[in-house]
Motif scaffolding. Structure first.
Motif, PDB file in Angstrom:
ATOM      1  N   UNK A 110       0.806  -1.214   0.000  1.00 18.81           N
ATOM      2  CA  UNK A 110       0.000   0.000   0.000  1.00 18.81           C
ATOM      3  C   UNK A 110       0.835   1.257   0.000  1.00 18.81           C
ATOM      4  N   UNK A 111       1.979   1.225   0.689  1.00 21.98           N
ATOM      5  CA  UNK A 111       2.859   2.395   0.716  1.00 21.98           C
ATOM      6  C   UNK A 111       3.389   2.742  -0.658  1.00 21.98           C
ATOM      7  N   UNK A 112       3.852   1.748  -1.370  1.00 25.35           N
ATOM      8  CA  UNK A 112       4.407   2.005  -2.704  1.00 25.35           C
ATOM      9  C   UNK A 112       3.310   2.288  -3.723  1.00 25.35           C
ATOM     10  N   UNK A 113       2.126   1.671  -3.540  1.00 25.45           N
ATOM     11  CA  UNK A 113       1.009   1.989  -4.426  1.00 25.45           C
ATOM     12  C   UNK A 113       0.580   3.447  -4.246  1.00 25.45           C
ATOM     13  N   UNK A 114       0.522   3.876  -2.993  1.00 23.53           N
ATOM     14  CA  UNK A 114       0.171   5.270  -2.705  1.00 23.53           C
ATOM     15  C   UNK A 114       1.199   6.225  -3.302  1.00 23.53           C
ATOM     16  N   UNK A 115       2.468   5.887  -3.151  1.00 25.89           N
ATOM     17  CA  UNK A 115       3.538   6.724  -3.697  1.00 25.89           C
ATOM     18  C   UNK A 115       3.479   6.775  -5.220  1.00 25.89           C
ATOM     19  N   UNK A 118       0.450   8.960  -6.288  1.00 23.75           N
ATOM     20  CA  UNK A 118       0.400  10.318  -5.749  1.00 23.75           C
ATOM     21  C   UNK A 118       0.479  11.349  -6.876  1.00 23.75           C
ATOM     22  N   UNK A 119      -0.367  12.360  -6.794  1.00 24.53           N
ATOM     23  CA  UNK A 119      -0.372  13.415  -7.797  1.00 24.53           C
ATOM     24  C   UNK A 119      -1.145  13.097  -9.049  1.00 24.53           C
ATOM     25  N   UNK A 121      -4.908  11.396 -10.843  1.00 22.36           N
ATOM     26  CA  UNK A 121      -6.331  11.368 -10.545  1.00 22.36           C
ATOM     27  C   UNK A 121      -6.738  10.092  -9.794  1.00 22.36           C
ATOM     28  N   UNK A 122      -5.821   9.107  -9.737  1.00 20.88           N
ATOM     29  CA  UNK A 122      -6.095   7.855  -9.041  1.00 20.88           C
ATOM     30  C   UNK A 122      -5.528   7.836  -7.625  1.00 20.88           C
ATOM     31  N   UNK A 123      -5.020   8.982  -7.165  1.00 19.94           N
ATOM     32  CA  UNK A 123      -4.425   9.049  -5.830  1.00 19.94           C
ATOM     33  C   UNK A 123      -5.412   8.563  -4.772  1.00 19.94           C
ATOM     34  N   UNK A 124      -4.903   7.759  -3.848  1.00 18.83           N
ATOM     35  CA  UNK A 124      -5.763   7.172  -2.820  1.00 18.83           C
ATOM     36  C   UNK A 124      -6.039   8.188  -1.715  1.00 18.83           C
ATOM     37  N   UNK A 125      -7.275   8.258  -1.243  1.00 16.62           N
ATOM     38  CA  UNK A 125      -7.625   9.215  -0.190  1.00 16.62           C
ATOM     39  C   UNK A 125      -7.446   8.607   1.200  1.00 16.62           C
ATOM     40  N   UNK A 126      -7.509   9.442   2.203  1.00 15.46           N
ATOM     41  CA  UNK A 126      -7.621   8.997   3.591  1.00 15.46           C
ATOM     42  C   UNK A 126      -9.087   9.038   3.982  1.00 15.46           C
TER      43      UNK A 126
END
Length: 767
Positions: A110-115, A118-119, A121-126
């Motif tokens: 999840x960390x690398x997917x989020x990275x 990032x930036x 349109x598919x960026x993961x929200x909190x």
């Protein structure tokens, strides 16, 4: 296909890849940041010490793996060596440890997917809802967890070839990373604050080791494929020890490089490799543009491989525990379409999801909890090795033996248990809670069901007069109540002619230290009141006693205790199952033929007279001269094939029988998939040394007829057509069975099919 072509098709390189592919995951892509903040630059030493402890344990894994290449790995060794109490602790520890590790790997993913996103349109929200919050990294981990559980649910397989490709790709990317990192390495960055700048100083080394030990959990997986290795006595220890050595070297080089480029206190605790790669790849053509993306993809590939392997391993542990009745075997029910233990996978997946949501914001808890539970298992494995050696078990004949015995296993146990002391209280508390649950579970559930006493308990109780009283008392208290009580019920039409049936049942009972229960069912006509039958009971008892004495004599030849019962009833077939329930039988072994009173089947009776689940495993022997020396076992997976495998394995153990496995596919294009299925199925069911045959004709009956020509016994698992339906209609699964010259054994295990489907099969419309 021959045994050598299929069952022994993994070479040293593939075995190394299996171990390394599981270890090179979140350990290198996630932990360096968190571990550096725990210990400072000296964290490199923490990784090396972790590798050294893993190396000592790897020696024990190698010996046990070559002696007992069984599904279940560490659990199996501990259960056989130390007994089912410690087996319960080991099984629960291994299972929950894998769940913690899988959650940890998913957080890394999840960390690398989020990275990566990032930036965009598919960026993961909190996600936040009052006091409840799920971070973007946790959301990515949940996506990964659901994906991996789903993949295992539908039956994705891992092979040595796939792992070799994954490891090759990862090593290639990490080599480029290390090479570019070397050009940016700055000794001053490494030593600015000293080697051990944290508050604990050099005392932070072992707590750092406790954190990173989760990075070394994959090597034991090699032992689970020992049956498939070429020359396992040589290749297994080289692969296990070699994979630990290579991975330890990789960790030391890469972590040392990272803390020499980015100050230890600034190293990212989620995506440290990507953080460093942005510096080292800068200004290099191609890598400047896509290098960090490649690192993210490599990290996701590595963590996905580790998570998938952990979930797959947990299913194997549950399978082994279910087989030993430590947990209910219902947990291992096979999916009718995907042929996977879906209940086990769903349960493990649910636990992983809970861990991600509840603990995913603290990476260290997941990593250390996984480490401490596995350290408990590794410590027990070393003690199990000592138990096997000291008891001098005749069947314990490993191809590899640990050097410097008993120092090596004692050292392995001390190091494993000792490292737990450097965990934080919360991880120790969580782990002790799981151990306590395992002990309570054994006392309340498993102790009364599991049939096997461990080597250590047997060794102590057999020498009770020589042993300290406390040891004898402990062994007696922990001894399973189910030992010696495994019950094989045999309904007999005429005990004088049932020698082969008693022989077969006695073999099964003796393998489980159990008892044969012979039941003589005396059927009286419906027109005769049972009271009238009771009046003749004295005569019936005399006749039955005489007949059952023959059964006792036959059972005595095979060292199996026997109990006998006579039942007078209007019913026959139904009475067999009622007797099995009443006497808590584990298996029913019955003959089939026109001379038996239950052959009529009583199909005209109301269904409510049969409105019970099958009480236990049911085995039907069509005897044409019972000879178990050469066994053919056709399989397409499923719970009844599992039962067939258990029976074949028991007969092999008792008589030295050879086993041929047969799997039928539709055409030549499916051969490779069929071979992969059959190889893995054989290894999972402890018959990896069987001769494997994949038939591409698509005609199951013809394939069985061809392969059975040189066999003495064919064992066939029941299908969805229903057991009673086949027996009543005079057809044992396939018409070809009636034409075979050898004996045929039909095996059926209770399932959750509806009553009607279980008894009389699915209708043609349903099929």
């Amino acid at each position: 296909m021959s045994d050598d072509e299929l069952a022994k098709d993994l070479g040293l390189l593939s075995a190394l890849a299996i171990g390394m592919g599981t270890m090179i995951g979140a350990g290198i892509f996630v932990l360096p940041g968190a571990a550096a903040q725990e210990a400072g630059p000296i964290v490199v030493v923490s990784f090396v010490i972790g590798g050294a402890i893993a190396m000592v344990n790897a020696l024990a894994v190698s010996e046990l793996g070559t002696a007992m290449p069984k599904a279940g790995g560490g659990y199996y060794y501990v259960n056989r060596g130390l007994g089912p109490l410690f087996g319960s602790i080991s099984g629960m520890g291994d299972w929950m440890g894998l769940a913690f590790a899988s959650a940890f790997y998913c957080i890394g993913f999840g960390g690398y997917l989020t990275d990566l996103l990032a930036g965009t349109m598919l960026a993961l929200p909190t996600l936040e809802a009052g006091l409840f919050a799920v971070s973007d990294i946790q959301l990515g981990a949940l996506i990964a967890g659901l994906l991996f559980v789903g993949v295992n649910y539908v039956g994705a397989k891992e092979t040595g070839g796939v792992q070799t490709v994954i490891v090759t790709v990862l090593l290639g990317i990490l080599t480029v990373f290390a090479a570019t990192g070397f050009l940016h390495f700055d000794w001053g960055t490494l030593t600015t604050d000293g080697f051990a700048p944290t508050d604990q100083g050099y005392g932070a080394v072992l707590p750092g080791t406790a954190l990173v030990f989760v990075s070394f959990l994959g090597y034991a997986k090699i032992a689970t494929v020992a049956e498939e290795l070429k020359d396992p006595g040589r290749n297994l220890p080289i692969a296990v020890i070699g994979s630990v050595a290579v991975v330890t070297l990789i960790y030391a080089i890469l972590v040392g490089t990272m803390v020499g480029i980015v100050p230890w206190s600034a190293l990212d605790d989620s995506v440290p490799v990507s953080q460093v790669a942005e510096i080292t790849f800068a200004g290099i053509p191609v890598l400047d543009a896509v290098g960090v993306t490649l690192i993210s993809l490599a990290a996701m590939l590595a963590t996905a491989s580790s998570a998938n392997a952990s979930i797959l391993s947990s299913a194997r542990i549950n399978f082994a525990m279910g087989r030993d009745k430590i947990v209910t075997d219902r947990l291992n029910e096979i999916h009718p379409t995907y042929a996977t233990p879906y209940r086990s996978i769903l349960l493990t997946g649910s636990v992983i999801i809970v861990f991600i949501v509840a603990l995913g914001q603290d990476l260290e808890i997941l990593a250390k909890a996984a480490s401490v539970l596995h350290l408990i298992v590794y410590g027990l494995m070393n003690l199990a090795l000592i138990a096997f050696r000291q008891a001098d078990v005749p069947d314990y004949d490993p191809d590899f033996r640990v050097p410097f015995y008993p120092v090596t296993p004692i050292l392995g146990a001390v190091l494993s248990f000792g490292l737990i002391g450097f965990m934080d209280p919360i991880e120790i508390g969580l782990s002790l809670a799981f151990v306590a649950v395992a002990v309570v579970w054994y006392a309340l559930y498993a102790r009364s069901r599991t049939p096997r006493q461990g080597v250590l308990g047997q060794y102590i109780l057999e020498r009770a007069e020589e042993m300290p009283d406390v040891a004898v008392s402990a062994a007696s208290a922990a001894r399973p109540d189910g030992s010696g009580e495994y019950r094989v019920l045999v309904p007999l039409a005429n005990p004088r002619t049932e020698r082969h049936l008693i022989e077969f049942a006695s073999t099964l009972a003796a393998e489980r230290d159990g008892v044969v229960h012979a039941v003589h069912v005396v059927q009286v006509p419906d027109q005769t009141p049972l009271e009238r039958g009771a009046e003749q009971l004295e005569r019936i008892d005399a006749e039955s006693a005489k007949l059952l004495e023959q059964a006792r004599e036959h059972a005595a030849e095979y060292d199996a205790p026997i109990e006998t019962t006579t039942i007078v009833s209007h019913r026959s077939f139904e009475e067999v199952f009622d007797a099995a329930r009443e006497h808590d039988a584990d298996q029913v072994v019955m003959g089939w033929g026109e001379d038996r009173p239950w052959a009529a089947g009583r199909a005209e009776q109301p269904l409510d007279e049969l409105a019970h689940d099958l009480p236990c495993d049911v085995l039907v022997l069509k005897d044409r001269g019972y000879d178990p020396s050469r066994i053919l076992l056709p399989t397409a997976g499923g719970p009844d094939s599992e039962l067939s495998a258990e029976i074949a394995s028991a007969l092999r153990s008792a008589t030295g029988a050879s086993i041929d496995l047969l799997h039928v596919v539709d055409d030549e294009s499916e051969r490779e998939a069929g071979e992969a299925f059959l190889t893995e199925w054989a290894a999972d069911h402890d018959i990896g040394d069987a001769v494997l045959t994949v038939d591409t004709s698509g005609d199951v009956e013809s394939a069985i007829a061809r392969e059975a020509a040189d066999e003495t016994l064919v064992i066939i698992g029941a299908t969805e057509r229903g057991l009673l339906s086949r027996l009543i209609r005079g057809s044992l699964v396939f018409d070809v069975v009636d034409d075979l010259e050898c004996s045929v054994l039909l095996a059926e295990r209770p399932t959750d099919r509806s009553l009607r489907e279980r008894l009389f099969g699915r209708s043609r419309d349903e099929e």
